[in-house]
Motif scaffolding. Structure first.
Motif, PDB file in Angstrom:
ATOM      1  N   VAL A 128       3.546 -22.126 -66.222  1.00 23.37           N
ATOM      2  CA  VAL A 128       4.172 -21.260 -65.224  1.00 23.37           C
ATOM      3  C   VAL A 128       3.306 -20.018 -65.063  1.00 23.37           C
ATOM      4  N   GLU A 129       2.967 -19.704 -63.815  1.00 23.00           N
ATOM      5  CA  GLU A 129       2.151 -18.526 -63.525  1.00 23.00           C
ATOM      6  C   GLU A 129       2.877 -17.654 -62.511  1.00 23.00           C
ATOM      7  N   PRO A 130       3.563 -16.598 -62.935  1.00 22.12           N
ATOM      8  CA  PRO A 130       4.253 -15.729 -61.977  1.00 22.12           C
ATOM      9  C   PRO A 130       3.247 -14.930 -61.138  1.00 22.12           C
ATOM     10  N   LEU A 131       3.594 -14.752 -59.855  1.00 19.85           N
ATOM     11  CA  LEU A 131       2.797 -13.929 -58.938  1.00 19.85           C
ATOM     12  C   LEU A 131       3.744 -12.945 -58.249  1.00 19.85           C
ATOM     13  N   PRO A 132       4.317 -12.011 -58.999  1.00 22.18           N
ATOM     14  CA  PRO A 132       5.334 -11.121 -58.416  1.00 22.18           C
ATOM     15  C   PRO A 132       4.817 -10.255 -57.289  1.00 22.18           C
ATOM     16  N   ALA A 133       3.531  -9.914 -57.289  1.00 26.50           N
ATOM     17  CA  ALA A 133       2.998  -9.083 -56.208  1.00 26.50           C
ATOM     18  C   ALA A 133       3.082  -9.801 -54.866  1.00 26.50           C
ATOM     19  N   ARG A 134       3.069 -11.132 -54.873  1.00 26.60           N
ATOM     20  CA  ARG A 134       3.189 -11.919 -53.648  1.00 26.60           C
ATOM     21  C   ARG A 134       4.577 -12.517 -53.479  1.00 26.60           C
ATOM     22  N   GLY A 135       5.460 -12.287 -54.444  1.00 29.35           N
ATOM     23  CA  GLY A 135       6.783 -12.891 -54.378  1.00 29.35           C
ATOM     24  C   GLY A 135       6.746 -14.387 -54.584  1.00 29.35           C
ATOM     25  N   GLN A 136       5.790 -14.873 -55.380  1.00 32.48           N
ATOM     26  CA  GLN A 136       5.609 -16.308 -55.573  1.00 32.48           C
ATOM     27  C   GLN A 136       5.462 -16.653 -57.056  1.00 32.48           C
ATOM     28  N   MET A 137       5.509 -17.958 -57.321  1.00 36.29           N
ATOM     29  CA  MET A 137       5.202 -18.517 -58.636  1.00 36.29           C
ATOM     30  C   MET A 137       4.334 -19.750 -58.432  1.00 36.29           C
ATOM     31  N   ARG A 138       3.525 -20.055 -59.435  1.00 37.98           N
ATOM     32  CA  ARG A 138       2.762 -21.299 -59.445  1.00 37.98           C
ATOM     33  C   ARG A 138       3.165 -22.110 -60.662  1.00 37.98           C
ATOM     34  N   LEU A 139       3.342 -23.390 -60.439  1.00 38.78           N
ATOM     35  CA  LEU A 139       3.682 -24.311 -61.520  1.00 38.78           C
ATOM     36  C   LEU A 139       2.633 -25.411 -61.582  1.00 38.78           C
ATOM     37  N   VAL A 140       2.245 -25.776 -62.782  1.00 37.23           N
ATOM     38  CA  VAL A 140       1.480 -27.003 -63.000  1.00 37.23           C
ATOM     39  C   VAL A 140       2.435 -27.982 -63.662  1.00 37.23           C
ATOM     40  N   VAL A 141       2.682 -29.106 -62.996  1.00 39.15           N
ATOM     41  CA  VAL A 141       3.713 -30.048 -63.454  1.00 39.15           C
ATOM     42  C   VAL A 141       3.110 -31.436 -63.627  1.00 39.15           C
ATOM     43  N   ARG A 142       3.830 -32.243 -64.421  1.00 43.61           N
ATOM     44  CA  ARG A 142       3.473 -33.648 -64.629  1.00 43.61           C
ATOM     45  C   ARG A 142       4.606 -34.510 -64.073  1.00 43.61           C
ATOM     46  N   PRO A 143       4.395 -35.195 -62.929  1.00 47.54           N
ATOM     47  CA  PRO A 143       5.466 -36.023 -62.350  1.00 47.54           C
ATOM     48  C   PRO A 143       5.883 -37.153 -63.284  1.00 47.54           C
ATOM     49  N   HIS A 144       7.196 -37.501 -63.207  1.00 51.88           N
ATOM     50  CA  HIS A 144       7.743 -38.587 -64.012  1.00 51.88           C
ATOM     51  C   HIS A 144       7.785 -39.874 -63.193  1.00 51.88           C
ATOM     52  N   ALA A 145       7.378 -40.969 -63.790  1.00 48.61           N
ATOM     53  CA  ALA A 145       7.577 -42.317 -63.251  1.00 48.61           C
ATOM     54  C   ALA A 145       7.143 -42.435 -61.792  1.00 48.61           C
ATOM     55  N   ARG A 146       6.051 -41.823 -61.442  1.00 47.74           N
ATOM     56  CA  ARG A 146       5.525 -41.920 -60.084  1.00 47.74           C
ATOM     57  C   ARG A 146       4.056 -42.302 -60.161  1.00 47.74           C
ATOM     58  N   THR A 147       3.812 -43.600 -60.187  1.00 45.05           N
ATOM     59  CA  THR A 147       2.433 -44.071 -60.274  1.00 45.05           C
ATOM     60  C   THR A 147       1.651 -43.804 -58.998  1.00 45.05           C
ATOM     61  N   ASP A 148       2.367 -43.434 -57.915  1.00 47.80           N
ATOM     62  CA  ASP A 148       1.691 -43.132 -56.664  1.00 47.80           C
ATOM     63  C   ASP A 148       1.314 -41.665 -56.552  1.00 47.80           C
ATOM     64  N   LEU A 149       1.632 -40.862 -57.573  1.00 46.17           N
ATOM     65  CA  LEU A 149       1.278 -39.448 -57.581  1.00 46.17           C
ATOM     66  C   LEU A 149       0.273 -39.172 -58.694  1.00 46.17           C
ATOM     67  N   PRO A 150      -0.571 -38.171 -58.521  1.00 50.77           N
ATOM     68  CA  PRO A 150      -1.520 -37.817 -59.592  1.00 50.77           C
ATOM     69  C   PRO A 150      -0.771 -37.373 -60.850  1.00 50.77           C
ATOM     70  N   PRO A 151      -1.403 -37.481 -62.013  1.00 45.49           N
ATOM     71  CA  PRO A 151      -0.730 -37.109 -63.264  1.00 45.49           C
ATOM     72  C   PRO A 151      -0.475 -35.617 -63.398  1.00 45.49           C
ATOM     73  N   ARG A 152      -1.156 -34.787 -62.624  1.00 42.46           N
ATOM     74  CA  ARG A 152      -0.950 -33.341 -62.715  1.00 42.46           C
ATOM     75  C   ARG A 152      -0.995 -32.759 -61.296  1.00 42.46           C
ATOM     76  N   VAL A 153       0.003 -31.933 -60.979  1.00 41.51           N
ATOM     77  CA  VAL A 153       0.162 -31.373 -59.637  1.00 41.51           C
ATOM     78  C   VAL A 153       0.404 -29.873 -59.767  1.00 41.51           C
ATOM     79  N   ARG A 154      -0.203 -29.099 -58.875  1.00 40.20           N
ATOM     80  CA  ARG A 154       0.057 -27.657 -58.842  1.00 40.20           C
ATOM     81  C   ARG A 154       0.946 -27.321 -57.653  1.00 40.20           C
ATOM     82  N   LEU A 155       2.063 -26.638 -57.928  1.00 44.87           N
ATOM     83  CA  LEU A 155       3.043 -26.301 -56.904  1.00 44.87           C
ATOM     84  C   LEU A 155       3.158 -24.791 -56.757  1.00 44.87           C
TER      85      LEU A 155
END
Length: 720
Positions: A128-155
């Protein structure tokens, strides 16, 4: 009677000039024998750089074969000669670097999303990477049971959407995902390259609320996040963001305006945890422990005060490195600090270029891809320049301690700090211009105030404030830190707003940058007179940059945004509603630091709802007619044919009909998929620079792709 060899080599007789040159090089290497080892990380980095510069497997294999041939040539020169050993070891080390980065790129391979998609999925939060100056957050996540998605996604999501999220939590989201973006323009930042080594296969934005598991909120936030939040609660605003950055490396609370002012004033290095910060922590800890342990007569008499203090300082340095995220500059600085402490205990000279070389070798062996990033280049270049300067005998004599009034001693220190700042600025300018296309000109003056303020006021005040917060008495120290940080921000804005504070130049050709770096290293790493041969080499590389013309047209990779050079020296945009990211990218590529005008407002341009037409370039044969699409309505090919035929360049973000053919260059969605963003130089001999190189087969250009279109996923909450 003893016999002796009668054979005599005819080489020196037939090629006397060559052998005299060879003997001279051998004599130079003998005189520089203590400095030859400093080129080992340079050779390793050269092999890594060759892998990034060359386009594909055939070229990498050819480079390996050439390096092997060079190594054998060095061996043929003679292993007993310094020149022969140097050539052999350098070539072998460069080959090792090429193999190292090639293996690393293969090792981290992960699938990448093929095309933009909106989908729902459940995932585990990794970071989790908070960006309070922009009113945003960044997450790096690992999707569950989705072979059609990459193993690591940044949101990316709004702060209110992600309130309370912590690493390790399971969530369900609906997001719009896209592949990691490539450089929008030639010479721009290529996020796809960095994402490949971070194993991030998609980036995106969260749509709507985040579904959380029933036990959400039970998990405690990481120490780094809690410490950053605590600091920001004590020091409000952007000053608190800088305070948090100094303590935990979290820069998300620094406002964009203040961050830009720090960059333009040459003070941005204070926001990246590196040598200055690690040195302050280690030095403060060691000084404090020495004073406390010396109070014990038993420890003082046994002579363990220095050892125990050094051990405590080493633990503090390692802990600080871990706490701030273990970025490349921090790791390099921590390694250097540990080596310095070890040298102190052994009674050896601590601050040397060998220490810098050892740190660079360790970082490159651990993360060879770090070489391509500005962080590695800036941090090691700065430290190398500082040590090389202070190893100079004249500088040592000028700064040596002597019996003199305190005013003279203080003035001598200020002059030394200013001289150091000037050398560092000159060393870092080519790197800043290559990566960011801009460099601050007054950074040396600003750092004369900023570095002592940060080292001796801000960081000690924060350390004491955190220490006394344990008993609720840290308020006075936070007050000192708050006012000092506001003074630092005011200094950054004053310097950044000064006339001529920033030099902006267009794209620096990679080969010119390489020539500049080689010349600079030649000056910094050698000690004897032949070091000055690197000055004309470095100046030649910089001359290449200064001679680069500004592009007449810039076209982003999606074809939507176009910047055109105006006769008054400025630039104008086709779509004046372009966002800040697009404007910054175009500004960097153009080497232009002023606001953009609008092409439609130019008297020489003719615009309607669908197209703009204008004349671009010089007079006579160099003047071209540009036709650019800016509408969304479909237009029949027969209606466009005549307009395209009289235009030299036609640019569209859409697919153009076959009837639309420009006199010189036709750009549409099909061509942009192959070329990426464009920089167009008009004139008697027009040319085009592309963001994507033809034949580039680096793994992030040809990854294994996934569709991301599986809809069989839960929508009522995260999977466990």
């Amino acid at each position: 009677m003893a016999t002796r060899q009668l054979q005599t080599s005819f080489g020196p007789l037939r090629f006397p000039a060559f052998f005299r040159l060879f003997d001279a090089i051998e004599a130079r290497l003998e005189a520089e024998r203590e400095r030859v080892a400093l080129w080992l990380p340079v050779a390793l980095g050269g092999g890594i750089a060759a892998w990034f510069a060359l386009p594909g497997e055939m070229h990498w294999t050819g480079a390996l074969l050439i390096l092997c041939a060079v190594a054998l040539s060095g061996y043929a020169i003679g292993w007993h000669r310094r020149a022969g050993r140097a050539v052999t070891i350098a070539a072998a080390t460069a080959a090792l670097g090429l193999l190292l980065i090639w293996t690393r790129a293969w090792w981290v391979a992960a699938p990448v999303l093929a095309q933009p998609v909106a989908t729902e999925f459940s995932a585990e939060i990794e970071r989790v990477e908070p960006l309070p100056a922009r009113g945003q957050m960044r997450l790096v996540v690992r999707p569950h049971a989705r072979t059609d998605l990459p193993p690591r996604v940044r949101l990316t999501l709004r702060t209110e959407q992600g309130a309370g999220l912590v690493a390790g939590e399971h969530i369900g989201v609906r997001a719009r995902l896209m592949p990691p973006p490539v450089a929008a323009l030639p010479g721009g930042y290529d996020f796809a390259q960095r994402a490949w080594f971070d194993r991030i296969g998609a980036v995106g934005t969260v749509l709507g609320p985040v579904a959380r598991a029933p036990d959400a909120g039970a998990r405690c936030a990481p120490l780094r996040a809690r410490l950053s939040a605590h600091v920001q609660s004590r020091v409000p605003g952007s000053a608190g963001g800088i305070a948090a950055a100094l303590v935990s490396g979290d820069r998300g609370a620094i406002s964009d305006a203040d961050a830009e002012a720090m960059r333009r004033s040459g003070l941005a290095h204070l926001l990246s945890i590196s040598g200055l910060h690690v040195t302050a922590v280690v030095g403060f800890t060691m000084l404090l422990l020495m004073r406390l342990l010396a109070l014990s007569e038993r420890l003082a008499l046994r002579g363990v005060v220095m050892v125990a203090s050094a051990a405590g300082a080493a633990l503090a340095g390692v802990g600080y490195t871990w706490l701030t995220g273990a970025e490349v500059p921090t790791i390099r600085s921590c390694i250097a600090a540990l080596l310095v402490l070890g040298a102190f205990l052994l009674g050896r000279e601590a601050i040397t270029l060998r220490l810098v070389a050892a740190g660079a070798l360790l970082v490159l062996l651990w993360r060879p891809e770090a070489l391509a990033g500005p962080s590695f280049q800036l941090s090691f270049a700065a430290v190398t320049a500082i040590i090389a300067l202070h190893e100079n005998r004249r500088v040592q004599a000028f700064l040596a301690r002597r019996e003199e009034p305190w005013v003279s001693r203080f003035g001598r220190g200020v002059v030394g700090l200013l001289l150091t700042g000037l050398i560092v600025e000159a060393t870092l300018a080519p790197i800043a211009l290559f990566h960011f296309h801009k460099a601050g000109l007054y950074g040396a003056l600003a750092n004369v105030i900023a570095i002592p303020l940060t080292t001796f006021v801000i960081m000690p005040a924060e350390a004491l404030a955190l220490l006394f917060d344990s008993v609720g008495a840290g308020a006075p120290f936070w007050w000192v830190a708050d006012h000092a940080l506001r003074g630092l921000i005011a200094l950054a804005h004053a310097v950044a707003d000064a006339p001529g504070a920033v030099a902006t130049l267009p794209v620096f050709p990679p080969w010119g940058f390489g020539v500049t770096i080689v010349g600079g290293l030649w000056v910094l790493l050698w000690r004897t007179g032949w070091r000055w041969a690197g000055v004309p080499v470095a100046l030649t590389g910089m001359a290449v940059l200064l001679m680069q013309p500004r592009p007449d047209l810039l076209v982003t990779g999606d074809g939507r945004h176009i910047a055109a050079a105006m006769p008054n020296g400025g630039y104008a945009l086709l779509r004046d509603r372009a966002g800040e990211y697009v404007r910054d990218s175009l500004s960097e590529a153009a080497g232009y630091d002023l606001p953009f005008a609008a092409i439609a407002d130019n008297d020489a341009a003719t615009c309607n709802r669908d197209f703009c037409r204008w004349e671009q370039g010089g007079e006579g044969a160099g003047r071209r007619t540009i036709l650019a699409s800016r509408g969304r309505d479909r237009i029949e090919g027969a209606e466009m044919a005549a307009a395209c035929a009289v235009a030299d360049v036609v640019i569209s973000e859409r697919w153009l009909p076959r009837e639309c053919v420009a006199r010189w260059l036709t750009i549409d969605r099909d061509s942009l998929e192959t070329s990426g963003g464009l920089a167009i130089y008009l004139g008697a001999e027009p040319r085009v620079a592309t963001a994507l190189r033809p034949g580039d087969r680096h793994p992030w250009r040809i990854p294994h792709q996934l569709s991301g279109n599986d809809e069989a996923v839960p929508t009522d909450g995260p999977a466990r």
